[in-house]
Design an enzyme around this catalytic site. Structure first.
Site, PDB file in Angstrom:
ATOM      1  N   THR A   1     -13.232 -34.027   4.572  1.00  0.00           N
ATOM      2  CA  THR A   1     -12.604 -33.365   5.717  1.00  0.00           C
ATOM      3  C   THR A   1     -13.160 -33.874   7.047  1.00  0.00           C
ATOM      4  O   THR A   1     -12.541 -33.684   8.088  1.00  0.00           O
ATOM      5  CB  THR A   1     -12.784 -31.838   5.653  1.00  0.00           C
ATOM      6  OG1 THR A   1     -14.165 -31.558   5.418  1.00  0.00           O
ATOM      7  CG2 THR A   1     -11.942 -31.227   4.548  1.00  0.00           C
TER       8      THR A   1
ATOM      9  N   ALA B   1      -5.084 -17.334  -7.473  1.00  0.00           N
ATOM     10  CA  ALA B   1      -3.635 -17.540  -7.389  1.00  0.00           C
ATOM     11  C   ALA B   1      -3.328 -19.004  -7.102  1.00  0.00           C
ATOM     12  O   ALA B   1      -2.390 -19.583  -7.677  1.00  0.00           O
ATOM     13  CB  ALA B   1      -3.038 -16.650  -6.290  1.00  0.00           C
TER      14      ALA B   1
ATOM     15  N   TYR C   1      -7.953 -17.588  -4.234  1.00  0.00           N
ATOM     16  CA  TYR C   1      -8.385 -18.793  -4.962  1.00  0.00           C
ATOM     17  C   TYR C   1      -7.765 -18.842  -6.364  1.00  0.00           C
ATOM     18  O   TYR C   1      -7.221 -19.870  -6.784  1.00  0.00           O
ATOM     19  CB  TYR C   1      -9.912 -18.791  -5.044  1.00  0.00           C
ATOM     20  CG  TYR C   1     -10.525 -20.002  -5.693  1.00  0.00           C
ATOM     21  CD1 TYR C   1     -10.542 -21.230  -5.020  1.00  0.00           C
ATOM     22  CD2 TYR C   1     -11.098 -19.936  -6.959  1.00  0.00           C
ATOM     23  CE1 TYR C   1     -11.122 -22.350  -5.601  1.00  0.00           C
ATOM     24  CE2 TYR C   1     -11.681 -21.047  -7.544  1.00  0.00           C
ATOM     25  CZ  TYR C   1     -11.690 -22.255  -6.860  1.00  0.00           C
ATOM     26  OH  TYR C   1     -12.263 -23.356  -7.449  1.00  0.00           O
TER      27      TYR C   1
ATOM     28  N   ASN D   1      -8.876 -33.051  -6.329  1.00  0.00           N
ATOM     29  CA  ASN D   1     -10.082 -32.256  -6.532  1.00  0.00           C
ATOM     30  C   ASN D   1     -10.372 -31.309  -5.374  1.00  0.00           C
ATOM     31  O   ASN D   1     -10.930 -30.238  -5.581  1.00  0.00           O
ATOM     32  CB  ASN D   1     -11.281 -33.201  -6.748  1.00  0.00           C
ATOM     33  CG  ASN D   1     -12.597 -32.477  -6.612  1.00  0.00           C
ATOM     34  OD1 ASN D   1     -13.013 -31.752  -7.507  1.00  0.00           O
ATOM     35  ND2 ASN D   1     -13.243 -32.651  -5.463  1.00  0.00           N
TER      36      ASN D   1
ATOM     37  N   SER E   1     -16.813 -36.082  -1.057  1.00  0.00           N
ATOM     38  CA  SER E   1     -18.102 -36.319  -0.404  1.00  0.00           C
ATOM     39  C   SER E   1     -19.236 -35.492  -1.009  1.00  0.00           C
ATOM     40  O   SER E   1     -20.396 -35.753  -0.781  1.00  0.00           O
ATOM     41  CB  SER E   1     -17.995 -36.061   1.102  1.00  0.00           C
ATOM     42  OG  SER E   1     -17.724 -34.696   1.341  1.00  0.00           O
TER      43      SER E   1
ATOM     44  N   GLY F   1     -11.639 -34.682  -1.706  1.00  0.00           N
ATOM     45  CA  GLY F   1     -12.840 -33.833  -1.666  1.00  0.00           C
ATOM     46  C   GLY F   1     -14.010 -34.509  -2.357  1.00  0.00           C
ATOM     47  O   GLY F   1     -14.703 -33.909  -3.176  1.00  0.00           O
TER      48      GLY F   1
END
Lengths: 82, 243
Positions: free
Chosen positions: B35, B152, B150, B85, B12, B10
């Site tokens: 992604t 959890a 999120y 991340n 970018s 993650g």
């Protein structure tokens, strides 16, 4: 004559677990007889993969708990590869 | 500093981008994932070296397997550092939350992180050295309406951090978590002005943090100085939640 699969497996086990070579036989289990913990056992399989330049499939790896079982699994893998 | 590639997922934008650039500046060989192909290309451009940015969809194990294979084909160095991340939010109140919203967030944030870590752990075990940092969130420890999925996923990530830390500590592999509070990023941009005011009341420093604040904590955990720390959480939240 080149080393047998058993001799090479034994060498890896002795090196990795720091055990006396005389303690190791085909019937030795890694955890019961040779004092390995569960992570040692995983690492032994990684070391076998390196020694024999092969990949032991996960489902087979879980059932390998002794020197003899490792030798048998590796022999089968080497047979398939050749 | 140990040689070896550092992977930041993650990377970018937001906190991940900042972690990526800070690791590049401190001399690491860094690979970032995004992604989209555009995101991956932007990472390669940012670093100024080809094959630095890769596409990764953490919700798809096949994509994770492909990533690891591609990196190993393109680069000869071992992967010694992993910064998990990447994460997504799909907020909704419990009663309105769709099964997909629950599954998507758990799949990416928790299950995807599990798969990637598992695939990279083998080489770290062989090398008997490794550093893993999981980017969690303070929300995993405190309640926040609209984020059951999120929160959890992040609480789960922290539990995974502790268990894995216990499994591999004797092999000089450390596993820690960094818990950002409210940080200026695309993710926090989604928060409404009214809610921001309320949040600021609870932050002792009365401001949102910067991505750099988080990156510094990550860099520390990856450094030689943190060799004796594992299974820990570092909270970077401007004094919102004091443990």
């Amino acid at each position: 004559m080149s080393e047998t699969v058993y001799e090479r497996v034994k060498k890896v086990v002795v090196e990795h677990l720091g055990v006396d070579p005389d303690q190791v036989s085909e019937s030795s289990s890694f955890m019961g007889d040779l004092g390995a913990d569960s992570l040692d056992q995983v690492e032994l399989l990684l070391a076998f993969e390196e020694e024999f330049d092969c990949v032991i499939p996960e489902d087979e790896a879980e059932s390998i708990a002794s020197v003899g079982e490792a030798v048998q699994a590796i022999n089968e893998l080497l047979d398939k590869a050749s | 500093m140990k040689q070896g590639i550092a992977i930041v997922t993650g990377a970018s934008r937001g906190i991940g981008k900042e972690i990526l650039t800070s690791l590049v500046q401190s001399g690491h060989k860094v690979i970032g994932t995004a992604t989209t192909t555009n995101g991956a290309a932007a990472i390669s451009e940012m670093i100024g070296r080809e094959k630095s940015g890769y596409v990764l969809d953490l919700s798809d194990r096949e994509s994770i397997v492909r990533l690891v294979q591609s990196i190993k084909q393109d680069h000869s160095e071992p992967i010694s550092y992993l910064v998990n991340n990447a994460g997504i939010t799909q907020d909704n109140l419990m009663l309105r939350m769709k099964p997909d919203q629950w599954m998507n967030v758990l799949n990416v944030n928790l299950t995807g992180t599990f798969h990637l870590t598992q695939l990279l752990l083998k080489d770290m075990l062989k090398a008997r050295w490794g550093r893993i940092v999981n980017i969690s969130s303070i929300v995993g420890s405190i309640g926040n309406p609209g984020q059951v999925n999120y929160a959890a996923s992040k609480a789960g990530l922290e539990a995974m951090t502790r268990c894995l830390a216990a499994e591999v500590a004797a092999r000089q592999i450390t596993v820690n978590a960094v818990l950002p509070g409210y940080i200026q990023s695309d993710m926090s941009e989604q928060i409404s002005e009214g809610h921001k005011e309320k949040v600021l009341e609870h932050i002792a420093m009365k401001r949102f943090g910067s991505p750099a604040d988080v990156a510094h904590a990550v860099e520390f955990l990856l450094s030689d100085g943190a060799a004796y720390m594992t299974g820990q959480r570092i909270v970077v939240d401007g004094g919102m939640y004091m443990l």
